[in-house]
Write a protein that holds these residues in place. Structure first.
Motif, PDB file in Angstrom:
ATOM      1  N   UNK A   7      33.396   2.097  69.699  1.00  0.00           N
ATOM      2  CA  UNK A   7      34.652   3.003  70.591  1.00  0.00           C
ATOM      3  C   UNK A   7      35.440   3.027  69.255  1.00  0.00           C
ATOM      4  N   UNK A   8      36.072   5.010  69.661  1.00  0.00           N
ATOM      5  CA  UNK A   8      36.541   5.274  68.810  1.00  0.00           C
ATOM      6  C   UNK A   8      37.880   4.547  68.257  1.00  0.00           C
ATOM      7  N   UNK A   9      37.677   4.068  69.237  1.00  0.00           N
ATOM      8  CA  UNK A   9      39.446   3.129  68.728  1.00  0.00           C
ATOM      9  C   UNK A   9      39.407   1.728  67.939  1.00  0.00           C
ATOM     10  N   UNK A  10      37.893   1.428  67.508  1.00  0.00           N
ATOM     11  CA  UNK A  10      37.677   0.536  66.615  1.00  0.00           C
ATOM     12  C   UNK A  10      37.779   1.053  65.347  1.00  0.00           C
ATOM     13  N   UNK A  11      37.948   1.605  64.589  1.00  0.00           N
ATOM     14  CA  UNK A  11      38.293   1.940  63.244  1.00  0.00           C
ATOM     15  C   UNK A  11      39.207   3.069  63.069  1.00  0.00           C
ATOM     16  N   UNK A  12      40.303   3.098  61.831  1.00  0.00           N
ATOM     17  CA  UNK A  12      40.451   3.978  61.505  1.00  0.00           C
ATOM     18  C   UNK A  12      39.232   5.444  60.857  1.00  0.00           C
ATOM     19  N   UNK A  13      39.917   5.887  60.955  1.00  0.00           N
ATOM     20  CA  UNK A  13      39.023   8.021  60.703  1.00  0.00           C
ATOM     21  C   UNK A  13      38.332   7.539  58.851  1.00  0.00           C
ATOM     22  N   UNK A  70      32.606  -8.929  46.229  1.00  0.00           N
ATOM     23  CA  UNK A  70      34.511  -8.792  46.674  1.00  0.00           C
ATOM     24  C   UNK A  70      34.678  -7.434  48.036  1.00  0.00           C
ATOM     25  N   UNK A  71      34.161  -6.968  48.171  1.00  0.00           N
ATOM     26  CA  UNK A  71      34.513  -6.063  50.046  1.00  0.00           C
ATOM     27  C   UNK A  71      34.111  -6.863  51.156  1.00  0.00           C
ATOM     28  N   UNK A  72      32.764  -7.476  50.963  1.00  0.00           N
ATOM     29  CA  UNK A  72      32.372  -7.952  52.152  1.00  0.00           C
ATOM     30  C   UNK A  72      32.847  -8.599  51.766  1.00  0.00           C
ATOM     31  N   UNK A  73      33.002  -9.873  50.930  1.00  0.00           N
ATOM     32  CA  UNK A  73      34.164 -10.906  51.472  1.00  0.00           C
ATOM     33  C   UNK A  73      35.268 -10.692  51.603  1.00  0.00           C
ATOM     34  N   UNK A  74      35.868  -9.324  51.528  1.00  0.00           N
ATOM     35  CA  UNK A  74      37.151  -8.591  52.006  1.00  0.00           C
ATOM     36  C   UNK A  74      36.948  -9.160  53.865  1.00  0.00           C
ATOM     37  N   UNK A  75      35.815  -7.899  53.761  1.00  0.00           N
ATOM     38  CA  UNK A  75      35.841  -7.835  54.930  1.00  0.00           C
ATOM     39  C   UNK A  75      35.494  -8.770  55.641  1.00  0.00           C
ATOM     40  N   UNK A  76      34.526  -9.811  55.540  1.00  0.00           N
ATOM     41  CA  UNK A  76      34.177 -10.932  56.160  1.00  0.00           C
ATOM     42  C   UNK A  76      35.652 -11.470  56.514  1.00  0.00           C
ATOM     43  N   UNK A  90      46.591  -7.122  58.019  1.00  0.00           N
ATOM     44  CA  UNK A  90      46.446  -7.439  56.596  1.00  0.00           C
ATOM     45  C   UNK A  90      46.527  -6.682  55.546  1.00  0.00           C
ATOM     46  N   UNK A  91      46.873  -6.591  54.619  1.00  0.00           N
ATOM     47  CA  UNK A  91      47.045  -5.624  53.572  1.00  0.00           C
ATOM     48  C   UNK A  91      45.643  -4.509  53.285  1.00  0.00           C
ATOM     49  N   UNK A  92      46.256  -4.191  52.957  1.00  0.00           N
ATOM     50  CA  UNK A  92      44.688  -3.175  52.141  1.00  0.00           C
ATOM     51  C   UNK A  92      44.356  -3.943  50.816  1.00  0.00           C
ATOM     52  N   UNK A  93      43.624  -3.553  50.031  1.00  0.00           N
ATOM     53  CA  UNK A  93      43.048  -4.073  48.310  1.00  0.00           C
ATOM     54  C   UNK A  93      43.326  -2.622  47.715  1.00  0.00           C
ATOM     55  N   UNK A  94      43.388  -2.792  46.671  1.00  0.00           N
ATOM     56  CA  UNK A  94      42.858  -1.675  45.668  1.00  0.00           C
ATOM     57  C   UNK A  94      41.701  -2.329  44.586  1.00  0.00           C
ATOM     58  N   UNK A  95      40.196  -1.456  45.146  1.00  0.00           N
ATOM     59  CA  UNK A  95      38.903  -1.621  44.994  1.00  0.00           C
ATOM     60  C   UNK A  95      39.198  -1.262  42.800  1.00  0.00           C
ATOM     61  N   UNK A  96      39.280  -1.126  42.803  1.00  0.00           N
ATOM     62  CA  UNK A  96      39.690  -0.445  40.954  1.00  0.00           C
ATOM     63  C   UNK A  96      39.884  -1.496  40.270  1.00  0.00           C
ATOM     64  N   UNK A  97      41.639  -2.405  41.085  1.00  0.00           N
ATOM     65  CA  UNK A  97      42.436  -4.057  40.113  1.00  0.00           C
ATOM     66  C   UNK A  97      40.979  -4.479  40.501  1.00  0.00           C
ATOM     67  N   UNK A 141      44.059  -4.282  59.515  1.00  0.00           N
ATOM     68  CA  UNK A 141      43.533  -4.471  58.277  1.00  0.00           C
ATOM     69  C   UNK A 141      43.925  -2.660  57.261  1.00  0.00           C
ATOM     70  N   UNK A 142      45.100  -2.845  57.010  1.00  0.00           N
ATOM     71  CA  UNK A 142      45.042  -1.796  55.861  1.00  0.00           C
ATOM     72  C   UNK A 142      45.598  -0.903  56.690  1.00  0.00           C
ATOM     73  N   UNK A 143      45.131   0.485  56.735  1.00  0.00           N
ATOM     74  CA  UNK A 143      46.089   1.518  57.752  1.00  0.00           C
ATOM     75  C   UNK A 143      46.264   1.019  58.830  1.00  0.00           C
ATOM     76  N   UNK A 144      45.388   0.820  59.525  1.00  0.00           N
ATOM     77  CA  UNK A 144      44.913   0.382  61.258  1.00  0.00           C
ATOM     78  C   UNK A 144      44.392  -0.338  61.527  1.00  0.00           C
TER      79      UNK A 144
END
Length: 171
Positions: A7-13, A70-76, A90-97, A141-144
């Motif tokens: 559904x459209x409300x299941x994630x941020x743009x 790293x990202x897959x671990x965070x999403x899980x 949950x806060x977002x994360x800076x992938x570059x860091x 998570x992060x922005x929404x």
């Protein structure tokens, strides 16, 4: 279950751009297929390209693989929290860091791929444990707001995005 079920409300743009890359893919088969396809793809890359950067400040292929892990671990982790009805934002994360301190350039491709495979197996075990109702659970998570199943498709689409970048700009 495919992304057409989302559904459209299941994630941020911002997430939608990645998720849309997983069109016509079912969640569990898509995670399994991604594992097999990507292991073969990464193993096919010649050694001299693994530390290549197409421009100053861009990640190497090894760093991209580390980023995907790293990202897959965070999403899980997010999926687990939301599946267990944890309402903590949950806060977002800076992938570059994360990439900056990943030590990916000092690792062998074999060690990265073993970690990648291990993480994906854990992802599969986690997502196979969720029933349909749990997959619809949401959290911040992060922005929404994002659902558990959207996070699963996000893993698939995020990986497709980065593999497309590797093919286009590195190989």
């Amino acid at each position: 279950m495919t992304i057409l079920d989302l559904k459209s409300d299941e994630c941020i743009p911002y997430f939608k751009g990645y998720i849309d890359l997983a069109v016509d893919v079912e969640l569990i088969p898509g995670l399994i297929s991604g594992l097999n396809t990507n292991l073969d793809f990464y193993k096919s890359i010649i050694d001299s390209k693994l530390d290549y950067r197409y421009a100053k400040g861009k990640w190497s292929i090894k760093e991209i693989i580390s980023h995907l892990i790293d990202t897959e671990r965070i999403f899980c982790y997010r999926a687990l929290r939301f599946a267990r009805q944890d309402k903590t934002a949950l806060l977002g994360f800076n992938e570059n860091d994360y990439v900056d301190v990943s030590n990916a350039s000092n690792r062998s491709l074999d060690s990265l791929l073993k970690e990648y495979e291990s993480v994906r197996q854990a992802t599969l075990t986690l997502f196979k444990s969720f029933d349909n109702q749990t997959l619809k659970s949401k959290g911040i998570a992060g922005a929404g707001e994002v659902s558990v199943r959207a996070l699963g498709f996000l893993i698939i689409g995020h990986e497709i995005h980065h593999n497309n970048v590797i093919k286009r700009l590195y190989l």
